[in-house]
Design an enzyme around this catalytic site. Structure first.
Site, PDB file in Angstrom:
ATOM      1  N   GLY B  52      43.571  37.368  40.037  1.00  6.40           N
ATOM      2  CA  GLY B  52      44.487  38.138  39.219  1.00  6.40           C
ATOM      3  C   GLY B  52      44.079  39.600  39.183  1.00  6.40           C
ATOM      4  O   GLY B  52      42.911  39.936  39.377  1.00  6.40           O
ATOM      5  N   SER B  53      45.039  40.475  38.911  1.00  5.93           N
ATOM      6  CA  SER B  53      44.726  41.892  38.724  1.00  5.93           C
ATOM      7  C   SER B  53      44.178  42.100  37.323  1.00  5.93           C
ATOM      8  O   SER B  53      44.162  41.190  36.510  1.00  5.93           O
ATOM      9  CB  SER B  53      45.977  42.741  38.913  1.00  5.93           C
ATOM     10  OG  SER B  53      46.343  42.743  40.265  1.00  5.93           O
ATOM     11  N   HIS B  55      41.042  43.341  36.831  1.00  8.23           N
ATOM     12  CA  HIS B  55      39.574  43.321  36.893  1.00  8.23           C
ATOM     13  C   HIS B  55      39.020  44.397  37.816  1.00  8.23           C
ATOM     14  O   HIS B  55      37.896  44.289  38.285  1.00  8.23           O
ATOM     15  CB  HIS B  55      39.085  41.961  37.401  1.00  8.23           C
ATOM     16  CG  HIS B  55      39.579  40.805  36.612  1.00  8.23           C
ATOM     17  ND1 HIS B  55      39.248  40.625  35.297  1.00  8.23           N
ATOM     18  CD2 HIS B  55      40.392  39.773  36.943  1.00  8.23           C
ATOM     19  CE1 HIS B  55      39.834  39.518  34.852  1.00  8.23           C
ATOM     20  NE2 HIS B  55      40.535  38.998  35.832  1.00  8.23           N
ATOM     21  N   HIS B 217      38.858  36.527  30.622  1.00  5.12           N
ATOM     22  CA  HIS B 217      40.274  36.527  30.210  1.00  5.12           C
ATOM     23  C   HIS B 217      40.386  36.175  28.740  1.00  5.12           C
ATOM     24  O   HIS B 217      41.444  35.776  28.259  1.00  5.12           O
ATOM     25  CB  HIS B 217      41.084  35.536  31.033  1.00  5.12           C
ATOM     26  CG  HIS B 217      40.835  35.652  32.494  1.00  5.12           C
ATOM     27  ND1 HIS B 217      39.883  34.898  33.143  1.00  5.12           N
ATOM     28  CD2 HIS B 217      41.385  36.460  33.410  1.00  5.12           C
ATOM     29  CE1 HIS B 217      39.871  35.250  34.405  1.00  5.12           C
ATOM     30  NE2 HIS B 217      40.761  36.194  34.601  1.00  5.12           N
TER      31      HIS B 217
END
Lengths: 229, 331
Positions: B52-53, B55, B217
């Site tokens: 996922g974006s 990070h 997250h």
């Protein structure tokens, strides 16, 4: 929970199935704030966003409404989800639709028997990929009882409205059941006992899908547009 | 939430556009999906990472010479689609096979596994090494369920070096797996990051509290405490690592002190001071130390400590030169 008010054999045409899933997609998209709230409580809050992306892409295709078989409608929705959503939901909800019609002969009308067979395959497909069982606090907790309800409805020769009503109620009860469960998958897993009291977002979406199918078919019946064979 | 963005639904697209304006001389983007890659000019085994974006600079910032060959970029905190992974796979495969290296999250494994099935249809061989360095995310017995955090950096580094040596897929996989098996991390969270598309924070925490082991997250951690001095905090974190992996006198380790977004380098160096002292006191040899913000969660505050226990083989690959605009290693 048998409901034998509709004993005739109803069918949906290809166009009606197409429109039914446009309606389903709109309802899921409308539920984005609800799904976001549920997912924020015990996940990372992106389930509603993901479902919106998936159905928006699917609706763009479905709005052209030019399919000659029901298989393509399911496949189109599945591909739109796998291709655009990302996350676990993209693969799992995409698989729900794709595996439902995988290897099936050309379906030109949808009756209870076919609907039941499609979702039975969907359940098997999603479980093969996601490895979840009933009780793991996932979409399976709503999907599995809904599929069982459809199978029983078919065995009892119920009509489409009654069958979908039973499936929708079973899915809703499944969502309720997820509230007492600890999660075995996804990000909720790491929360342990803290997830108790919260329902699963994926199961909620399954319930919205079945409820919307029920509402759409009920509406057809009211308007006298539900065909019998 | 205050963020410098335009349309919250376009953050990934616009980020990549800006990234390519800056570094388009090094990187290419796949035509249809959000895949970033460099040309596999030497026709080696390709290494693909992704996730996922949100990070950044992980994951695409670890595409480069001696690093990953490509990265599949997902939406914020959501795994990339199989289509994205597949497009990157096709862009970088030179017929030698592709190694997928990514953090162990259900979304990522589902999508990468599906891409792997699609790749087999096109006669592209793939292998997978999952990074599961976060010791707070599951018990030692359930280590296969652990998530990947900053340990991604060490594992990608070693994978990229092994691939650059021209080794076959099987061997690159074996060495990379060894790096993953030798890497442990633990993090601590001070305050949450926020999700651009919802405007919400990833978790809640009291102003004067910190949480050990809280995931990148917002996944719940293992222990909440009042904020304490850096040395004491570091001591507790190091004890968690020593309880999990045997590191004793004479062993050698690589250290990564990784900031989660808004914790300053000043603070990270103060942590590294204590990490180093604890290790030296134990008679552990420090092979290399990195203090940086590699695996972030937006404006989240906190940090993680990662140790990779290294032997001669891992040192060989760890020490090879590598370059990206966000990571470098001199040979």
């Amino acid at each position: 929970m048998t409901n034998k008010t509709n004993s005739t054999s109803n069918i949906l045409t290809v166009e009606q199935v197409n429109n039914m899933f446009i309606y389903v997609g709109e309802k899921v998209i409308e539920s984005k704030p609800l799904l976001t709230d549920i997912d924020c409580a015990i996940g990372d809050g992106d389930h509603g966003i993901g479902m919106e992306v998936g159905f928006k892409n699917a609706l763009e295709k479905l709005e052209a409404n030019n399919y000659d078989k029901i298989n393509d409608i399911f496949a189109e929705i599945g591909k739109a989800m796998i291709g655009n959503m990302g996350g676990a939901s993209g693969v799992l909800f995409g698989t729900l639709f794709l595996s439902g019609v995988k290897g099936q002969e050309k379906i030109e009308q949808l009756d209870v028997a076919t609907l039941s067979a499609i979702f039975q395959n969907s359940l098997l497909g999603v479980q093969a990929r996601g490895k979840a069982e009933v009780g793991d606090k996932t979409m399976i907790d709503a999907l599995s009882p809904a599929v069982n309800a459809l199978r029983e409805a078919n065995e009892n020769k119920l009509g489409l409205v009654a069958s979908l009503r039973n499936a929708s109620e079973a899915a809703k009860r499944g969502v309720e059941d997820t509230k007492v469960l600890v999660a075995k998958f996804g990000r909720a897993k790491s929360l342990g006992e803290r997830v108790i009291g919260h329902q699963d977002a994926g199961a909620t979406t399954i319930s919205i899908i079945f409820e919307s199918m029920q509402n759409y078919v009920e509406e057809l019946e009211k308007k006298g547009e539900l065909l019998n064979v | 939430m205050k963020k410098v963005i335009n349309d919250p639904n376009k953050v990934v697209q616009e980020m990549l556009e800006g990234f390519l304006y800056a570094h388009g001389n090094v990187y290419k983007k796949t035509p249809n999906e959000n895949g970033i890659y460099i040309e596999n000019e030497k026709k080696q085994v390709a290494v693909i990472t992704g996730g996922g974006s949100g990070h950044e600079p992980l994951f695409f910032g670890f595409v480069g010479e001696g690093l990953a060959t490509g990265a599949a970029v997902g939406n914020v905190f959501a795994a990339p689609t199989p289509n994205t992974i597949m497009e990157v796979t096709k862009a970088v495969d030179a017929g030698k096979g592709v190694l997928y290296v990514y953090g162990n999250y259900s979304g990522d494994t589902l999508n990468f596994d599906m891409a792997s099935e699609l790749a087999e249809f096109e006669d592209i061989h793939t292998a997978t090494v999952l990074v599961n360095d976060d010791i707070a995310s599951a018990s030692k017995e359930e280590a296969h369920n652990r998530r990947g955090i900053a340990g991604d950096v060490f594992v990608i580094k070693v994978a990229g070096a092994a691939a650059a040596e021209g080794l076959p897929l099987e061997k690159v996989t074996e060495i990379t797996q060894k790096a993953a098996n030798s890497t442990r991390s633990i993090g601590v969270a001070l305050s949450p990051g926020s999700i651009p598309s919802t405007g919400r924070y990833t978790f809640e925490i009291a102003e004067d509290e910190i949480e050990f082991g809280l995931g990148i997250h917002g996944e719940a951690g293992i222990r909440t405490e009042k904020i304490m001095e850096a040395d004491k905090l570091t001591q507790i974190m190091m004890e968690y690592i020593f309880d999990d992996i045997e590191i004793t006198e004479g062993d050698e380790v690589c250290i990564l002190v990784n900031g989660l977004g808004s914790t300053t380098l000043m603070e990270l160096f103060i942590v590294n001071r204590k990490v180093t002292e604890i290790l030296l006191e134990k008679g552990v040899k420090i092979h290399h130390t990195d203090v940086n913000n590699y695996c972030t969660t937006q404006e989240m505050a906190g940090f993680s400590i990662t140790l990779m226990k290294v032997d001669e083989e891992l040192k060989t690959y760890y020490d090879k030169p590598a370059y990206s605009p966000y990571y470098f290693k001199r040979g």
